[in-house]
Design a protein around this motif. Structure first.
Motif, PDB file in Angstrom:
ATOM      1  N   ASN A  90       0.821  -1.220   0.000  1.00  0.00           N
ATOM      2  CA  ASN A  90       0.000   0.000   0.000  1.00  0.00           C
ATOM      3  C   ASN A  90       0.853   1.266   0.000  1.00  0.00           C
ATOM      4  OD1 ASN A  90      -2.697  -1.298   0.288  1.00  0.00           O
ATOM      5  ND2 ASN A  90      -1.804  -2.015   2.210  1.00  0.00           N
ATOM      6  N   PHE A  91       2.116   1.129  -0.398  1.00  0.00           N
ATOM      7  CA  PHE A  91       3.086   2.217  -0.292  1.00  0.00           C
ATOM      8  C   PHE A  91       2.713   3.413  -1.170  1.00  0.00           C
ATOM      9  CE2 PHE A  91       6.980   4.370  -1.656  1.00  0.00           C
ATOM     10  CZ  PHE A  91       7.571   4.665  -0.442  1.00  0.00           C
ATOM     11  N   LYS A  92       2.748   4.598  -0.571  1.00  0.00           N
ATOM     12  CA  LYS A  92       2.610   5.856  -1.295  1.00  0.00           C
ATOM     13  C   LYS A  92       3.639   6.827  -0.748  1.00  0.00           C
ATOM     14  CE  LYS A  92      -2.320   5.551  -2.476  1.00  0.00           C
ATOM     15  NZ  LYS A  92      -3.650   6.198  -2.333  1.00  0.00           N
ATOM     16  N   LEU A  93       4.219   7.613  -1.627  1.00  0.00           N
ATOM     17  CA  LEU A  93       5.279   8.529  -1.220  1.00  0.00           C
ATOM     18  C   LEU A  93       4.681   9.861  -0.769  1.00  0.00           C
ATOM     19  CD1 LEU A  93       8.433   8.335  -1.262  1.00  0.00           C
ATOM     20  CD2 LEU A  93       8.339   9.750  -3.315  1.00  0.00           C
ATOM     21  N   HIS A  94       5.174  10.357   0.357  1.00  0.00           N
ATOM     22  CA  HIS A  94       4.701  11.631   0.910  1.00  0.00           C
ATOM     23  C   HIS A  94       5.847  12.614   1.148  1.00  0.00           C
ATOM     24  CE1 HIS A  94       1.831   8.458   2.187  1.00  0.00           C
ATOM     25  NE2 HIS A  94       0.925   9.364   1.894  1.00  0.00           N
ATOM     26  N   CYS A  95       6.976  12.392   0.512  1.00  0.00           N
ATOM     27  CA  CYS A  95       8.172  13.192   0.779  1.00  0.00           C
ATOM     28  C   CYS A  95       8.146  14.526   0.030  1.00  0.00           C
ATOM     29  CB  CYS A  95       9.420  12.427   0.364  1.00  0.00           C
ATOM     30  SG  CYS A  95       9.749  10.962   1.345  1.00  0.00           S
ATOM     31  N   ASN A  96       8.801  15.506   0.611  1.00  0.00           N
ATOM     32  CA  ASN A  96       9.153  16.739  -0.089  1.00  0.00           C
ATOM     33  C   ASN A  96      10.590  16.596  -0.563  1.00  0.00           C
ATOM     34  OD1 ASN A  96       6.692  18.210   0.477  1.00  0.00           O
ATOM     35  ND2 ASN A  96       7.420  18.377   2.583  1.00  0.00           N
ATOM     36  N   ILE A  97      10.839  16.991  -1.792  1.00  0.00           N
ATOM     37  CA  ILE A  97      12.177  16.857  -2.365  1.00  0.00           C
ATOM     38  C   ILE A  97      12.593  18.192  -2.974  1.00  0.00           C
ATOM     39  CG2 ILE A  97      13.603  15.652  -4.069  1.00  0.00           C
ATOM     40  CD1 ILE A  97      11.644  13.284  -3.831  1.00  0.00           C
ATOM     41  N   TRP A  98      13.762  18.649  -2.590  1.00  0.00           N
ATOM     42  CA  TRP A  98      14.347  19.856  -3.170  1.00  0.00           C
ATOM     43  C   TRP A  98      15.648  19.477  -3.852  1.00  0.00           C
ATOM     44  CZ3 TRP A  98      12.249  19.605   1.701  1.00  0.00           C
ATOM     45  CH2 TRP A  98      11.156  20.446   1.966  1.00  0.00           C
ATOM     46  N   ALA A  99      15.947  20.107  -4.974  1.00  0.00           N
ATOM     47  CA  ALA A  99      17.180  19.762  -5.687  1.00  0.00           C
ATOM     48  C   ALA A  99      17.675  20.962  -6.480  1.00  0.00           C
ATOM     49  CB  ALA A  99      16.948  18.580  -6.627  1.00  0.00           C
ATOM     50  N   ILE A 100      18.974  20.990  -6.723  1.00  0.00           N
ATOM     51  CA  ILE A 100      19.575  21.993  -7.595  1.00  0.00           C
ATOM     52  C   ILE A 100      19.247  21.634  -9.043  1.00  0.00           C
ATOM     53  CG2 ILE A 100      21.798  22.896  -8.420  1.00  0.00           C
ATOM     54  CD1 ILE A 100      22.826  22.630  -5.572  1.00  0.00           C
ATOM     55  N   GLU A 101      19.021  22.638  -9.864  1.00  0.00           N
ATOM     56  CA  GLU A 101      18.662  22.413 -11.262  1.00  0.00           C
ATOM     57  C   GLU A 101      19.794  21.736 -12.032  1.00  0.00           C
ATOM     58  OE1 GLU A 101      17.045  25.757 -13.434  1.00  0.00           O
ATOM     59  OE2 GLU A 101      16.458  26.715 -11.550  1.00  0.00           O
ATOM     60  N   GLU A 102      19.408  20.945 -13.031  1.00  0.00           N
ATOM     61  CA  GLU A 102      20.398  20.324 -13.899  1.00  0.00           C
ATOM     62  C   GLU A 102      21.182  21.402 -14.653  1.00  0.00           C
ATOM     63  OE1 GLU A 102      19.116  16.003 -15.220  1.00  0.00           O
ATOM     64  OE2 GLU A 102      17.796  17.506 -16.104  1.00  0.00           O
ATOM     65  N   GLY A 103      22.464  21.136 -14.822  1.00  0.00           N
ATOM     66  CA  GLY A 103      23.321  22.069 -15.525  1.00  0.00           C
ATOM     67  C   GLY A 103      23.988  23.100 -14.635  1.00  0.00           C
ATOM     68  N   MET A 104      23.566  23.189 -13.381  1.00  0.00           N
ATOM     69  CA  MET A 104      24.157  24.159 -12.455  1.00  0.00           C
ATOM     70  C   MET A 104      25.451  23.602 -11.853  1.00  0.00           C
ATOM     71  SD  MET A 104      22.271  26.875 -12.378  1.00  0.00           S
ATOM     72  CE  MET A 104      22.648  27.692 -10.821  1.00  0.00           C
ATOM     73  N   PRO A 105      26.420  24.469 -11.565  1.00  0.00           N
ATOM     74  CA  PRO A 105      27.614  24.005 -10.859  1.00  0.00           C
ATOM     75  C   PRO A 105      27.265  23.644  -9.415  1.00  0.00           C
ATOM     76  CG  PRO A 105      27.672  26.382 -11.118  1.00  0.00           C
ATOM     77  CD  PRO A 105      26.492  25.903 -11.903  1.00  0.00           C
ATOM     78  N   ILE A 106      27.865  22.583  -8.926  1.00  0.00           N
ATOM     79  CA  ILE A 106      27.668  22.168  -7.536  1.00  0.00           C
ATOM     80  C   ILE A 106      29.037  21.999  -6.888  1.00  0.00           C
ATOM     81  CG2 ILE A 106      25.388  21.126  -7.812  1.00  0.00           C
ATOM     82  CD1 ILE A 106      26.689  18.442  -8.296  1.00  0.00           C
ATOM     83  N   PHE A 107      29.050  22.134  -5.566  1.00  0.00           N
ATOM     84  CA  PHE A 107      30.330  22.213  -4.854  1.00  0.00           C
ATOM     85  C   PHE A 107      30.348  21.275  -3.655  1.00  0.00           C
ATOM     86  CE2 PHE A 107      29.471  26.207  -6.990  1.00  0.00           C
ATOM     87  CZ  PHE A 107      30.650  26.404  -7.693  1.00  0.00           C
ATOM     88  N   PRO A 108      31.562  20.886  -3.206  1.00  0.00           N
ATOM     89  CA  PRO A 108      31.671  19.987  -2.055  1.00  0.00           C
ATOM     90  C   PRO A 108      30.970  20.536  -0.819  1.00  0.00           C
ATOM     91  CG  PRO A 108      33.783  20.170  -3.174  1.00  0.00           C
ATOM     92  CD  PRO A 108      32.879  21.190  -3.798  1.00  0.00           C
ATOM     93  N   GLN A 109      30.392  19.633  -0.071  1.00  0.00           N
ATOM     94  CA  GLN A 109      29.776  19.908   1.231  1.00  0.00           C
ATOM     95  C   GLN A 109      28.438  20.640   1.160  1.00  0.00           C
ATOM     96  OE1 GLN A 109      31.172  18.425   3.777  1.00  0.00           O
ATOM     97  NE2 GLN A 109      33.060  17.896   2.699  1.00  0.00           N
ATOM     98  N   GLU A 110      27.934  20.979  -0.024  1.00  0.00           N
ATOM     99  CA  GLU A 110      26.625  21.630  -0.091  1.00  0.00           C
ATOM    100  C   GLU A 110      25.563  20.595  -0.455  1.00  0.00           C
ATOM    101  OE1 GLU A 110      25.886  24.513  -3.099  1.00  0.00           O
ATOM    102  OE2 GLU A 110      26.607  23.280  -4.747  1.00  0.00           O
ATOM    103  N   PRO A 111      24.368  20.677   0.143  1.00  0.00           N
ATOM    104  CA  PRO A 111      23.289  19.761  -0.236  1.00  0.00           C
ATOM    105  C   PRO A 111      22.887  20.009  -1.690  1.00  0.00           C
ATOM    106  CG  PRO A 111      22.806  20.850   1.856  1.00  0.00           C
ATOM    107  CD  PRO A 111      23.965  21.574   1.246  1.00  0.00           C
TER     108      PRO A 111
END
Length: 225
Positions: A90-111
């Motif tokens: 009976n599994f349904k997902l109830h999570c909130n998800i935040w993410a950096i956009e594709e193509g953006m630079p990302i750096f160590p230690q940042e979510p």
């Protein structure tokens, strides 16, 4: 590729399931948790990486469902009681998800991705999240380094025949486009994701003719542009 028509719900490490069963047994079904995905360092000292893989993660998350076949498999392992198997059925997902956009630079230690929701649900997403982003970010980052070094000259992607299987070839080509490549040799990535597919000839074409001159002349006549 992470095809939503393919059941990916059990694309997870087994211990994610055993921990989730333990959470349920402890009464943690509604206990809220927050998971951050980050990386500790850039292995080659390059200073940054490029985000890629978000679309595939969204597609997979939107279609998470434990099928009857999944439940039968998990029951056969004898690791889970019926209470947990019923929960999964009976599994349904109830999570909130935040993410950096594709193509953006990302750096160590940042979510770069944050998942908030019931602890069991967050736990079941962990492996899927990591396998989706780790590969595509790696490829997108490499592509970005090469295209920057090319200083404006077009860089094309020809990695399909060396990739670690079909999924890596298709989504790897997509990731290089995000990273800055101008086109790919992988036709299916053009078909499914709109990444321009290009190509000329392999050496086997040249070997079909009596001389290199004849081979190149013939190809130029057939494909003058």
């Amino acid at each position: 590729m992470l095809d939503v028509k393919r059941n990916l719900t059990t694309m997870t490490d087994f211990y994610e399931l055993t921990m989730s069963a333990g959470y349920l047994d402890e009464g943690y079904v509604d206990k809220i948790a927050v998971f951050d995905m980050f990386f500790r360092r850039v292995p080659d000292g390059g200073g940054y990486a490029i985000m890629a893989g978000l679309q595939q993660f969204i597609d997979a998350v939107d279609h998470l469902k434990f099928t009857g076949e999944d439940i039968d498999y998990l029951r056969s392992t004898k690791a889970f009681d019926e209470k947990f198997l019923t929960y999964l059925a009976n599994f349904k997902l109830h999570c909130n998800i935040w993410a950096i956009e594709e193509g953006m630079p990302i750096f160590p230690q940042e979510p770069i991705v944050t998942v908030e929701g019931p602890a069991i649900e967050c736990q079941l997403l962990e492996t899927l999240l990591l396998v989706t982003f780790n590969h595509q970010c790696l490829i997108a980052t490499k592509a970005n380094r090469i295209t920057r070094a090319a200083q404006g000259r077009t860089v094309l992607e020809f990695g399909s025949r060396r990739a670690q299987g079909y999924d890596a070839a298709i989504l790897g080509a997509r990731a290089t486009y995000i990273g800055g490549c101008g086109a790919t040799a992988c036709a299916i990535t053009d078909r499914d994701y709109g990444v321009p597919a290009v190509g000329t000839m392999a050496h086997s074409w040249v070997q079909m003719f009596d001389s290199e001159y004849e081979a190149f002349r013939s190809y130029a006549e057939i494909y003058p542009d």
